[in-house]
Design a protein around this motif. Structure first.
Motif, short mmCIF file in Angstrom:
data_model
loop_
_atom_site.label_atom_id
_atom_site.label_comp_id
_atom_site.label_asym_id
_atom_site.label_seq_id
_atom_site.Cartn_x
_atom_site.Cartn_y
_atom_site.Cartn_z
N ILE A 1 4.63 16.07 -32.59
CA ILE A 1 4.25 15.57 -31.27
C ILE A 1 4.29 16.72 -30.28
O ILE A 1 5.32 17.38 -30.11
N ILE A 2 3.16 16.95 -29.62
CA ILE A 2 3.02 18.06 -28.69
C ILE A 2 2.64 17.52 -27.31
O ILE A 2 1.49 17.10 -27.11
N PRO A 3 3.56 17.52 -26.35
CA PRO A 3 3.17 17.16 -24.98
C PRO A 3 2.45 18.34 -24.34
O PRO A 3 2.80 19.50 -24.59
N SER A 4 1.43 18.07 -23.54
CA SER A 4 0.68 19.18 -22.95
C SER A 4 0.21 18.86 -21.54
O SER A 4 0.01 17.70 -21.18
N LEU A 5 0.03 19.92 -20.78
CA LEU A 5 -0.55 19.83 -19.43
C LEU A 5 -1.05 21.22 -19.04
O LEU A 5 -0.25 22.12 -18.80
N ASN A 6 -2.36 21.37 -19.03
CA ASN A 6 -2.99 22.63 -18.63
C ASN A 6 -2.45 23.82 -19.43
O ASN A 6 -1.96 24.79 -18.88
N VAL B 1 -1.19 15.05 -30.01
CA VAL B 1 -1.11 15.74 -28.72
C VAL B 1 -1.14 14.68 -27.61
O VAL B 1 -2.08 13.87 -27.54
N ALA B 2 -0.09 14.67 -26.79
CA ALA B 2 0.00 13.73 -25.68
C ALA B 2 -0.24 14.52 -24.40
O ALA B 2 0.65 15.25 -23.93
N ASP B 3 -1.42 14.39 -23.84
CA ASP B 3 -1.81 15.22 -22.70
C ASP B 3 -1.71 14.47 -21.37
O ASP B 3 -2.16 13.34 -21.25
N GLY B 4 -1.13 15.15 -20.40
CA GLY B 4 -0.93 14.56 -19.08
C GLY B 4 -2.10 14.79 -18.14
O GLY B 4 -1.91 15.21 -16.99
N MET B 5 -3.33 14.55 -18.62
CA MET B 5 -4.57 14.68 -17.84
C MET B 5 -4.79 16.12 -17.38
O MET B 5 -4.92 16.42 -16.19
N SER B 6 -4.84 17.02 -18.34
CA SER B 6 -5.10 18.43 -18.04
C SER B 6 -6.45 18.61 -17.37
O SER B 6 -7.42 17.91 -17.67
N LYS B 7 -6.50 19.61 -16.50
CA LYS B 7 -7.75 19.91 -15.78
C LYS B 7 -8.47 21.12 -16.39
O LYS B 7 -9.51 21.53 -15.89
N ASN C 1 0.60 8.93 -16.48
CA ASN C 1 1.85 9.20 -15.76
C ASN C 1 2.40 10.56 -16.18
O ASN C 1 2.52 10.85 -17.36
N LYS C 2 2.77 11.39 -15.21
CA LYS C 2 3.26 12.73 -15.50
C LYS C 2 4.73 12.69 -15.95
O LYS C 2 5.49 11.81 -15.59
N GLY C 3 5.10 13.67 -16.73
CA GLY C 3 6.49 13.78 -17.17
C GLY C 3 6.54 14.08 -18.65
O GLY C 3 5.89 13.39 -19.46
N ILE C 4 7.31 15.11 -19.03
CA ILE C 4 7.36 15.51 -20.43
C ILE C 4 8.03 14.45 -21.31
O ILE C 4 7.65 14.25 -22.46
N ALA C 5 9.02 13.73 -20.75
CA ALA C 5 9.66 12.66 -21.51
C ALA C 5 8.65 11.54 -21.79
O ALA C 5 8.62 10.98 -22.89
N ILE C 6 7.81 11.25 -20.80
CA ILE C 6 6.78 10.22 -20.97
C ILE C 6 5.80 10.64 -22.07
O ILE C 6 5.42 9.84 -22.92
N GLU D 1 12.91 8.54 -19.50
CA GLU D 1 11.78 8.90 -18.64
C GLU D 1 12.15 9.02 -17.17
O GLU D 1 11.33 9.48 -16.36
N ARG D 2 13.36 8.64 -16.83
CA ARG D 2 13.81 8.81 -15.43
C ARG D 2 14.22 10.24 -15.14
O ARG D 2 14.33 10.64 -13.97
N LEU D 3 14.45 11.01 -16.19
CA LEU D 3 14.90 12.39 -16.03
C LEU D 3 13.71 13.35 -16.01
O LEU D 3 12.87 13.32 -16.89
N HIS D 4 13.69 14.21 -15.01
CA HIS D 4 12.64 15.22 -14.90
C HIS D 4 12.99 16.48 -15.69
O HIS D 4 12.11 17.21 -16.15
N THR D 5 14.28 16.74 -15.82
CA THR D 5 14.77 17.88 -16.61
C THR D 5 16.00 17.45 -17.40
O THR D 5 16.63 16.44 -17.09
N PHE D 6 16.32 18.22 -18.43
CA PHE D 6 17.45 17.95 -19.32
C PHE D 6 17.32 16.62 -20.07
O PHE D 6 18.29 16.10 -20.60
N GLU D 7 16.10 16.08 -20.09
CA GLU D 7 15.86 14.87 -20.88
C GLU D 7 16.05 15.15 -22.36
O GLU D 7 16.43 14.26 -23.12
#
Length: 235
Positions: A9-14, A39-45, A64-69, A167-173
């Protein structure tokens, strides 16, 4: 030998400048078993999605943005019994999957990590990763595993049992997840495997500042459940 089905599983954004090397490294694994890439992409531009589709049909778009998401969304589509989470700027060694098979024969093991090294040749960044590998190994030994999401491996059954990444955590998730998983079984460091990852954030912050900042926020998270704010980590 029975080879388990592995879901990567690879989260990605730009990440158009990095993700192709990650995908190539996964395709070049010395593994005889079945695996899939999600690949789970957060709507890369940029061209991240276009590149990803050359290597896998499993590309999902996350509004929805967020690496945990992203990680959770990818895991929800996974068919494998072993989940390998790899960041889109990270290159696993060719024997990573083979190392996973050996370790997960032990049913008491719920998760694993590998040594991390920076892609960059900067000596100060390399020293920082050397320290982090030792730190990670110590937390595993103390049964307080603090495993980065850069490259981490878990049984899908454990992932589902603890409800995935918070998913509530932005870091250290990622650390939060490994600490919870460690309560249900053993987490280990893979031998003779590694992953190369981008040290671009460390480079932009400066190695000394990154070291002090991470330690401070790690212990802050450990004591309060909160680490960096989202804005601090993006800066």
């Amino acid at each position: 030998m029975k080879y388990p089905f592995i879901s990567v599983i690879i989260p990605s954004l730009n990440e158009e400048n990095y993700i192709e090397n990650t995908l190539k490294a996964i395709k070049n694994q010395s593994y005889s078993g079945k695996y899939e890439i999600i690949v789970a992409d957060g709507m890369s531009k940029d061209k991240t999605v276009e590149i990803a589709k050359k290597y896998t049909k499993n590309v999902i778009i996350i509004k929805n943005k967020g690496i945990a998401i992203g990680r959770n969304a990818g895991a929800s589509k996974a068919q494998g019994k072993i989940l390998v989470f790899i960041d889109s700027d990270t290159i696993p060694s060719p024997n990573l999957f083979s190392g996973i098979v050996k370790i997960f024969k032990n049913k008491n093991i719920v998760g694993a990590a590998c040594k991390l090294y920076p892609i960059e040749s900067d000596r100060s960044i390399r020293r920082l990763y050397k320290f982090y590998n030792k730190f990670m190994k110590l937390t595993i030994k103390l049964n307080k595993a603090s495993i980065p999401g850069v490259c981490c491996i878990y049984r899908k059954s454990i992932f589902e049992r603890i409800g995935g990444f918070d998913e509530r955590l932005h870091t250290f998730e990622d650390v939060d997840f490994s600490l919870r998983a460690n309560k249900l079984g053993k987490i280990v460091m893979l031998k003779d495997t590694f992953a190369l990852t981008s040290g671009r954030r460390i480079k932009s912050w400066g190695a000394a500042n990154a070291f002090i900042s991470y330690l401070f926020n790690f212990f802050k998270f450990y004591l309060t459940g909160r680490g960096y704010t989202e804005d601090q980590y993006k800066s």
